[in-house]
Design an enzyme around this catalytic site. Structure first.
Site, PDB file in Angstrom:
ATOM      1  N   SER A  10     -63.033  24.353 -55.172  1.00  0.00           N
ATOM      2  CA  SER A  10     -62.744  22.969 -55.543  1.00  0.00           C
ATOM      3  C   SER A  10     -62.133  22.233 -54.356  1.00  0.00           C
ATOM      4  O   SER A  10     -61.577  22.853 -53.451  1.00  0.00           O
ATOM      5  CB  SER A  10     -61.773  22.936 -56.728  1.00  0.00           C
ATOM      6  OG  SER A  10     -62.313  23.623 -57.831  1.00  0.00           O
ATOM      7  N   SER A  12     -62.283  18.774 -51.402  1.00  0.00           N
ATOM      8  CA  SER A  12     -63.202  18.013 -50.549  1.00  0.00           C
ATOM      9  C   SER A  12     -64.100  18.898 -49.694  1.00  0.00           C
ATOM     10  O   SER A  12     -65.287  18.605 -49.515  1.00  0.00           O
ATOM     11  CB  SER A  12     -62.409  17.055 -49.656  1.00  0.00           C
ATOM     12  OG  SER A  12     -61.479  17.773 -48.846  1.00  0.00           O
ATOM     13  N   THR A  13     -63.571  19.994 -49.166  1.00  0.00           N
ATOM     14  CA  THR A  13     -64.400  20.878 -48.344  1.00  0.00           C
ATOM     15  C   THR A  13     -65.409  21.625 -49.202  1.00  0.00           C
ATOM     16  O   THR A  13     -66.566  21.812 -48.806  1.00  0.00           O
ATOM     17  CB  THR A  13     -63.523  21.863 -47.556  1.00  0.00           C
ATOM     18  OG1 THR A  13     -62.525  21.133 -46.828  1.00  0.00           O
ATOM     19  CG2 THR A  13     -64.360  22.664 -46.569  1.00  0.00           C
ATOM     20  N   ASP A  21     -54.920  24.072 -49.008  1.00  0.00           N
ATOM     21  CA  ASP A  21     -54.056  22.933 -48.687  1.00  0.00           C
ATOM     22  C   ASP A  21     -53.218  23.194 -47.438  1.00  0.00           C
ATOM     23  O   ASP A  21     -52.994  22.294 -46.637  1.00  0.00           O
ATOM     24  CB  ASP A  21     -53.140  22.628 -49.874  1.00  0.00           C
ATOM     25  CG  ASP A  21     -53.935  22.325 -51.131  1.00  0.00           C
ATOM     26  OD1 ASP A  21     -54.921  21.575 -51.039  1.00  0.00           O
ATOM     27  OD2 ASP A  21     -53.582  22.848 -52.201  1.00  0.00           O
ATOM     28  N   GLY A  76     -54.481  24.746 -54.717  1.00  0.00           N
ATOM     29  CA  GLY A  76     -54.214  24.177 -56.024  1.00  0.00           C
ATOM     30  C   GLY A  76     -53.852  22.718 -56.019  1.00  0.00           C
ATOM     31  O   GLY A  76     -53.448  22.169 -57.048  1.00  0.00           O
ATOM     32  N   GLY A  89     -55.756  20.347 -56.077  1.00  0.00           N
ATOM     33  CA  GLY A  89     -56.641  19.681 -57.036  1.00  0.00           C
ATOM     34  C   GLY A  89     -56.426  20.116 -58.467  1.00  0.00           C
ATOM     35  O   GLY A  89     -57.092  19.617 -59.380  1.00  0.00           O
ATOM     36  N   GLU A 139     -59.614  29.169 -59.425  1.00  0.00           N
ATOM     37  CA  GLU A 139     -59.913  29.505 -58.027  1.00  0.00           C
ATOM     38  C   GLU A 139     -59.497  30.939 -57.713  1.00  0.00           C
ATOM     39  O   GLU A 139     -60.224  31.681 -57.038  1.00  0.00           O
ATOM     40  CB  GLU A 139     -59.188  28.532 -57.093  1.00  0.00           C
ATOM     41  CG  GLU A 139     -59.765  27.125 -57.100  1.00  0.00           C
ATOM     42  CD  GLU A 139     -58.909  26.131 -56.338  1.00  0.00           C
ATOM     43  OE1 GLU A 139     -59.399  25.033 -56.051  1.00  0.00           O
ATOM     44  OE2 GLU A 139     -57.731  26.443 -56.036  1.00  0.00           O
ATOM     45  N   LYS A 196     -54.920  21.713 -41.748  1.00  0.00           N
ATOM     46  CA  LYS A 196     -54.401  22.626 -42.775  1.00  0.00           C
ATOM     47  C   LYS A 196     -53.606  23.784 -42.178  1.00  0.00           C
ATOM     48  O   LYS A 196     -52.991  24.560 -42.913  1.00  0.00           O
ATOM     49  CB  LYS A 196     -55.559  23.174 -43.622  1.00  0.00           C
ATOM     50  CG  LYS A 196     -56.425  22.094 -44.265  1.00  0.00           C
ATOM     51  CD  LYS A 196     -55.614  21.195 -45.159  1.00  0.00           C
ATOM     52  CE  LYS A 196     -56.435  20.032 -45.690  1.00  0.00           C
ATOM     53  NZ  LYS A 196     -57.560  20.454 -46.524  1.00  0.00           N
TER      54      LYS A 196
END
Length: 233
Positions: free
Chosen positions: A31, A33-34, A90, A101, A103, A109, A127
């Site tokens: 989950s 953007s990447t 993150d 997490g 998101g 995950e 990151k």
């Protein structure tokens, strides 16, 4: 919406990760953007090649995107082993311990990571941190006894707030739980110790630390991709 300065980096990482996928694989979709770019890269390969794969998604957002792009998805209750999971993070420290997490999908995950034969984390250079914790630590908690769970967290020094959604209500995970974002402490030099303490509190479903055998690919704006591995057995 503000333009992502690392979008090209994420796309490059995603394309290279998508090249690992071969026919017959069950692929875990992370989950964020990447991971969205990875899902798009998989869809591009499916459109051009005779690739026979199935996927399982870690969030409703990833499921919806994959489904809309024609990626075959399996029942998310009945998989036992995944060939490859590709996800983001993150924050990642020099030992490749990470916080995930942001998101709100950490529980699913981590199940995918646990079930996978190969675990690949894609991350842009922003990151990489010296010590985890600057941007907070997400913890998934049960709605039942919510206030008592938060009180137990505060009693041992973990202070934060329940996450809100864009409408001002409480953010609800795909599992029907809340996310409590810990902001104090804001550094975790020994995340293994914090993870053990937090998981002793009944009502905490999952914690955003990931300390596992993973590969991490760091992408840089100069075009470089640095591939690292934890070496944990």
């Amino acid at each position: 919406m503000k333009e992502d300065p690392y979008l090209d980096v994420k796309k490059r990482l995603a394309r290279e990760a998508a090249a690992l996928v071969t026919s017959g694989m069950l692929v875990g979709l992370g989950s964020g953007s990447t991971s969205r770019e990875f899902i798009k890269a998989i869809a591009e390969r499916l459109a051009k090649e005779n690739l026979d794969i199935c996927a399982v998604a870690s969030s409703q957002e990833s499921y919806s995107l994959a489904s809309s792009l024609g990626i075959p998805l399996i029942d998310d209750e009945n998989f036992t082993s995944v060939d490859l999971v590709v996800d983001g993070a993150d924050e990642i420290d020099p030992q490749l311990r990470m916080i995930k997490g942001g998101g709100g999908a950490i529980f699913r995950e981590k199940i995918l990571l646990q079930s996978s034969q190969r675990r690949l984390i894609l991350a842009d250079e922003s990151k990489s941190v010296k010590v985890l914790g600057k941007f907070g630590l997400p913890v998934e908690i049960s709605p039942y006894g919510r206030s008592s769970i938060i009180a137990a967290l505060e009693a041992i020094g973990y202070l934060g707030n329940l996450r809100k959604n864009s409408r001002g209500g409480f953010f609800i995970t795909n599992n029907g739980n809340y996310i409590y974002d810990i902001h104090t402490p804001n550094i975790y030099p020994h995340p293994e110790e914090d993870l053990l303490k937090l998981l002793q509190i009944h009502g905490i479903i999952e914690v955003g630390f990931v300390i596992a055998n993973v590969e991490v690919w760091f992408g840089y704006t100069n075009g470089q991709i640095c591939k690292e591995n934890t070496g944990i057995v």
